[in-house]
Design a protein around this motif. Structure first.
Motif, PDB file in Angstrom:
ATOM      1  N   MET A  40      -3.236  10.912  -2.552  1.00 14.57           N
ATOM      2  CA  MET A  40      -2.597   9.964  -3.165  1.00 14.57           C
ATOM      3  C   MET A  40      -2.059   9.030  -2.178  1.00 14.57           C
ATOM      4  O   MET A  40      -1.109   9.543  -1.656  1.00 14.57           O
ATOM      5  CB  MET A  40      -1.552  10.444  -4.247  1.00 14.57           C
ATOM      6  N   ILE A  41      -1.993   7.809  -2.376  1.00 16.26           N
ATOM      7  CA  ILE A  41      -1.728   6.931  -1.379  1.00 16.26           C
ATOM      8  C   ILE A  41      -0.225   6.692  -1.384  1.00 16.26           C
ATOM      9  O   ILE A  41       0.192   6.799  -2.640  1.00 16.26           O
ATOM     10  CB  ILE A  41      -2.215   5.421  -1.202  1.00 16.26           C
ATOM     11  N   THR A  42       0.504   6.769  -0.427  1.00 17.10           N
ATOM     12  CA  THR A  42       2.179   6.764  -0.506  1.00 17.10           C
ATOM     13  C   THR A  42       2.692   5.636   0.263  1.00 17.10           C
ATOM     14  O   THR A  42       1.934   4.696   1.001  1.00 17.10           O
ATOM     15  CB  THR A  42       2.563   7.965   0.230  1.00 17.10           C
ATOM     16  N   ILE A  43       3.863   5.313   0.097  1.00 17.46           N
ATOM     17  CA  ILE A  43       4.615   3.882   0.800  1.00 17.46           C
ATOM     18  C   ILE A  43       4.460   4.136   2.146  1.00 17.46           C
ATOM     19  O   ILE A  43       4.272   3.007   2.740  1.00 17.46           O
ATOM     20  CB  ILE A  43       6.033   4.114   0.218  1.00 17.46           C
ATOM     21  N   LYS A  44       4.496   5.339   2.615  1.00 15.09           N
ATOM     22  CA  LYS A  44       4.280   5.478   4.008  1.00 15.09           C
ATOM     23  C   LYS A  44       2.978   4.970   4.590  1.00 15.09           C
ATOM     24  O   LYS A  44       2.669   4.336   5.792  1.00 15.09           O
ATOM     25  CB  LYS A  44       4.452   6.983   4.624  1.00 15.09           C
ATOM     26  N   ASP A  45       1.718   5.276   3.722  1.00 16.66           N
ATOM     27  CA  ASP A  45       0.480   4.867   4.143  1.00 16.66           C
ATOM     28  C   ASP A  45       0.400   3.224   4.010  1.00 16.66           C
ATOM     29  O   ASP A  45      -0.258   2.666   4.940  1.00 16.66           O
ATOM     30  CB  ASP A  45      -0.307   5.437   3.135  1.00 16.66           C
ATOM     31  N   ILE A  46       1.081   2.917   2.968  1.00 10.00           N
ATOM     32  CA  ILE A  46       1.040   1.116   3.005  1.00 10.00           C
ATOM     33  C   ILE A  46       1.788   0.657   4.238  1.00 10.00           C
ATOM     34  O   ILE A  46       1.226  -0.234   4.808  1.00 10.00           O
ATOM     35  CB  ILE A  46       1.641   0.842   1.740  1.00 10.00           C
ATOM     36  N   ALA A  47       2.709   1.246   4.599  1.00  8.13           N
ATOM     37  CA  ALA A  47       3.513   0.544   5.633  1.00  8.13           C
ATOM     38  C   ALA A  47       2.624   0.704   6.789  1.00  8.13           C
ATOM     39  O   ALA A  47       2.422  -0.067   7.770  1.00  8.13           O
ATOM     40  CB  ALA A  47       4.834   1.515   6.088  1.00  8.13           C
ATOM     41  N   ARG A  48       2.107   1.658   7.313  1.00 10.51           N
ATOM     42  CA  ARG A  48       1.199   2.103   8.345  1.00 10.51           C
ATOM     43  C   ARG A  48       0.086   1.129   8.275  1.00 10.51           C
ATOM     44  O   ARG A  48      -0.395   0.333   9.244  1.00 10.51           O
ATOM     45  CB  ARG A  48       0.557   3.551   8.438  1.00 10.51           C
ATOM     46  N   ALA A  58      -0.150  -1.626   7.020  1.00 10.54           N
ATOM     47  CA  ALA A  58       0.327  -3.116   7.097  1.00 10.54           C
ATOM     48  C   ALA A  58       1.308  -3.435   8.183  1.00 10.54           C
ATOM     49  O   ALA A  58       1.181  -4.547   8.687  1.00 10.54           O
ATOM     50  CB  ALA A  58       1.220  -3.518   5.624  1.00 10.54           C
ATOM     51  N   GLY A  59       1.210  -2.257   9.220  1.00  7.86           N
ATOM     52  CA  GLY A  59       1.804  -2.618  10.492  1.00  7.86           C
ATOM     53  C   GLY A  59       3.449  -3.068  10.080  1.00  7.86           C
ATOM     54  O   GLY A  59       3.934  -3.655  11.122  1.00  7.86           O
ATOM     55  N   VAL A  60       3.926  -2.401   9.205  1.00 12.66           N
ATOM     56  CA  VAL A  60       5.486  -2.835   8.955  1.00 12.66           C
ATOM     57  C   VAL A  60       6.166  -1.350   8.579  1.00 12.66           C
ATOM     58  O   VAL A  60       5.696  -0.483   8.505  1.00 12.66           O
ATOM     59  CB  VAL A  60       5.680  -3.649   7.789  1.00 12.66           C
ATOM     60  N   SER A  61       7.508  -1.659   8.373  1.00 20.40           N
ATOM     61  CA  SER A  61       8.272  -0.550   8.281  1.00 20.40           C
ATOM     62  C   SER A  61       8.100  -0.054   6.827  1.00 20.40           C
ATOM     63  O   SER A  61       7.899  -0.943   5.846  1.00 20.40           O
ATOM     64  CB  SER A  61       9.813  -0.653   8.561  1.00 20.40           C
ATOM     65  N   ILE A  62       8.561   1.212   6.252  1.00 25.39           N
ATOM     66  CA  ILE A  62       8.657   1.355   5.047  1.00 25.39           C
ATOM     67  C   ILE A  62       9.736   0.703   4.127  1.00 25.39           C
ATOM     68  O   ILE A  62       9.480   0.462   3.020  1.00 25.39           O
ATOM     69  CB  ILE A  62       9.185   2.926   4.838  1.00 25.39           C
ATOM     70  N   THR A  63      10.947   0.280   4.751  1.00 20.19           N
ATOM     71  CA  THR A  63      11.820  -0.376   4.250  1.00 20.19           C
ATOM     72  C   THR A  63      11.321  -1.789   3.988  1.00 20.19           C
ATOM     73  O   THR A  63      11.626  -2.496   2.779  1.00 20.19           O
ATOM     74  CB  THR A  63      13.150  -0.668   5.387  1.00 20.19           C
ATOM     75  N   THR A  64      10.523  -2.568   4.659  1.00 19.58           N
ATOM     76  CA  THR A  64       9.791  -3.812   4.498  1.00 19.58           C
ATOM     77  C   THR A  64       9.018  -3.849   3.202  1.00 19.58           C
ATOM     78  O   THR A  64       9.013  -4.434   2.388  1.00 19.58           O
ATOM     79  CB  THR A  64       8.904  -4.203   5.779  1.00 19.58           C
ATOM     80  N   VAL A  65       7.995  -2.462   3.234  1.00 18.23           N
ATOM     81  CA  VAL A  65       7.233  -2.281   1.913  1.00 18.23           C
ATOM     82  C   VAL A  65       8.232  -2.239   0.568  1.00 18.23           C
ATOM     83  O   VAL A  65       7.839  -2.739  -0.336  1.00 18.23           O
ATOM     84  CB  VAL A  65       6.512  -1.058   2.181  1.00 18.23           C
ATOM     85  N   LYS A  70       0.652  -9.939   2.945  1.00 15.57           N
ATOM     86  CA  LYS A  70      -0.216  -8.885   3.688  1.00 15.57           C
ATOM     87  C   LYS A  70       0.141  -7.707   2.590  1.00 15.57           C
ATOM     88  O   LYS A  70      -0.843  -6.724   2.730  1.00 15.57           O
ATOM     89  CB  LYS A  70       0.306  -8.730   4.978  1.00 15.57           C
ATOM     90  N   VAL A  71       1.155  -7.329   2.610  1.00 12.44           N
ATOM     91  CA  VAL A  71       1.709  -5.961   2.132  1.00 12.44           C
ATOM     92  C   VAL A  71       1.172  -5.943   0.460  1.00 12.44           C
ATOM     93  O   VAL A  71       0.582  -4.912   0.211  1.00 12.44           O
ATOM     94  CB  VAL A  71       3.265  -5.803   2.185  1.00 12.44           C
ATOM     95  N   ILE A  72       1.218  -6.948  -0.013  1.00 13.25           N
ATOM     96  CA  ILE A  72       0.888  -6.999  -1.447  1.00 13.25           C
ATOM     97  C   ILE A  72      -0.628  -6.824  -1.512  1.00 13.25           C
ATOM     98  O   ILE A  72      -1.327  -6.141  -2.214  1.00 13.25           O
ATOM     99  CB  ILE A  72       1.335  -8.324  -2.193  1.00 13.25           C
ATOM    100  N   ARG A  73      -1.561  -7.430  -0.556  1.00 12.09           N
ATOM    101  CA  ARG A  73      -2.783  -7.595  -0.232  1.00 12.09           C
ATOM    102  C   ARG A  73      -3.235  -5.969  -0.236  1.00 12.09           C
ATOM    103  O   ARG A  73      -4.303  -5.541  -0.801  1.00 12.09           O
ATOM    104  CB  ARG A  73      -3.389  -8.329   0.649  1.00 12.09           C
ATOM    105  N   ILE A  74      -2.689  -5.366   0.762  1.00 10.23           N
ATOM    106  CA  ILE A  74      -2.999  -3.949   0.965  1.00 10.23           C
ATOM    107  C   ILE A  74      -2.573  -3.064  -0.126  1.00 10.23           C
ATOM    108  O   ILE A  74      -3.330  -1.936  -0.510  1.00 10.23           O
ATOM    109  CB  ILE A  74      -2.239  -3.471   2.342  1.00 10.23           C
ATOM    110  N   MET A  75      -1.602  -3.224  -0.889  1.00  6.78           N
ATOM    111  CA  MET A  75      -1.196  -2.600  -2.074  1.00  6.78           C
ATOM    112  C   MET A  75      -2.314  -2.679  -3.061  1.00  6.78           C
ATOM    113  O   MET A  75      -2.750  -1.679  -3.695  1.00  6.78           O
ATOM    114  CB  MET A  75      -0.080  -2.961  -2.550  1.00  6.78           C
TER     115      MET A  75
END
Length: 336
Positions: A1-9, A11-18, A35-40
């Motif tokens: 299951m993909i996690t918020i940590k995976d999305i942050a990695r 996207a190249g941003v912090s978990i807080t940003t996501v 960019k974050v929304i596109r990856i999500m």
């Protein structure tokens, strides 16, 4: 299951940003937000999924990808023993298997997204062709073992049989029986087994100065129907070979039926050799001479490779090439 940590990695941003993007905070730039929304969206990430699984937990699940194709899907006998070897090894260690059906895939599969969403610990891939999405998985931190596809990555390796040697053994056997004119019915051209078995066939026929005509080289599907079609076509040649090497037992079984339906006999008119040594090869008439690859051992050793990578992240694991054996039955005959 993909996690918020995976999305942050990714996207190249912090978990807080996501988290801020998810909660629509205004202090995130539009470019970063998009960019974050596109990856999500790409990885079908649901913010509620984090509540169902901790990113650091193990799932004790292994993802198994088997490309569905009429000639190389789960219904093929060859895969049954491989799966049995995997299950015997990893099942005893407490792992469950997640079978990823590709019936809904179109031209490709987002392997990494499927693995992350199911939070699997490692992946086994069988009957897979190369595409861009595959490389994305091979560059990830998920341990991957490929069967019959010679690709590697930071956490990826492969296991295969010695297809080149197997094809050479088949040709050598036919040569020893006196055959000078040998045809070949290969599998799907884009697959690693087809390429390597063809390589061995051409190398050995050339080394022995044997006759190989273009019309005797036909590529088809890895099943009985493909073998039947290919052999029927070969039988229309002005000159005929005396022996045929087939890239799988199922191709060979189809070829033998085509030979018989055309009024010929095996092995009196044509000698036929297969590849795999699936169980049914023993029971057809005549019994099929074939190149045996140990599919159970392939599954068992693939499990060992995957287990080693899961337990030792980042450690280099060398690919494995399994030996093959020629199994002589009644489908080949010595000629003068």
């Amino acid at each position: 299951m993909i996690t918020i940590k995976d999305i942050a990695r990714l996207a190249g941003v912090s978990i807080t940003t996501v988290s801020k993007v998810i909660n629509n905070y205004p202090d995130i730039g539009q470019e970063t937000r998009e960019k974050v929304i596109r990856i999500m969206k790409k990885y079908n990430y649901s913010p509620n999924a984090i509540a169902r699984s901790l990113s650091t937990s193990k799932s004790n699940s292994i993802g198994v990808f088997i490309h569905y194709h009429p000639s190389r899907g789960l219904h093929q006998f060859f895969f049954h023993e491989i799966l049995f070897g995997l299950e015997t090894n990893l099942g005893k260690r407490g792992y469950d298997f997640v079978y990823f059906s590709d019936l809904k895939w179109k031209r490709s599969c987002n392997y990494l997204a499927k693995c992350l969403n199911r939070h699997i610990d490692g992946a086994i891939l069988m009957g897979i062709s190369v595409d861009d999405n595959l490389y994305e998985l091979l560059q990830s931190n998920i341990p991957v073992v490929l069967l019959d596809l010679n690709l590697t990555g930071p956490n990826a390796t492969y296991i295969t049989s010695d297809n080149v040697s197997g094809a050479k053994k088949a040709v050598k056997h036919l040569k020893e029986l006196g055959h000078q004119d040998i045809g070949m019915i290969g599998g799907l051209k884009d697959t690693f087994p087809t390429k390597t078995r063809s390589e061995g066939f051409f190398a050995e026929t050339k080394r022995n100065g044997l006759t190989v005509r273009d019309e005797w080289i036909i590529y088809t599907s890895y099943n009985e129907e493909g073998g039947y079609r290919a052999m029927t076509r070969m039988l229309k040649s002005r000159e005929l070979p005396t022996a045929v090497f087939c890239h799988s037992d199922m191709i060979a079984i189809g070829a033998i039926k085509a030979i018989k339906d055309s009024g010929y006999s095996v092995p009196d008119d044509f000698s036929v050799i297969g590849f795999d040594d699936v169980e049914v090869s023993t029971y057809i008439n005549p019994g099929l001479t074939t190149v045996r690859q140990d599919s159970y051992s392939m599954g068992n050793q693939a499990a060992n490779l995957l287990k080693s990578m899961m337990e030792n992240p980042g450690a280099r694991v060398e690919p494995i090439v399994l030996p093959v054996d020629l199994i002589i039955r009644e489908s080949c005959k010595k000629i003068l």
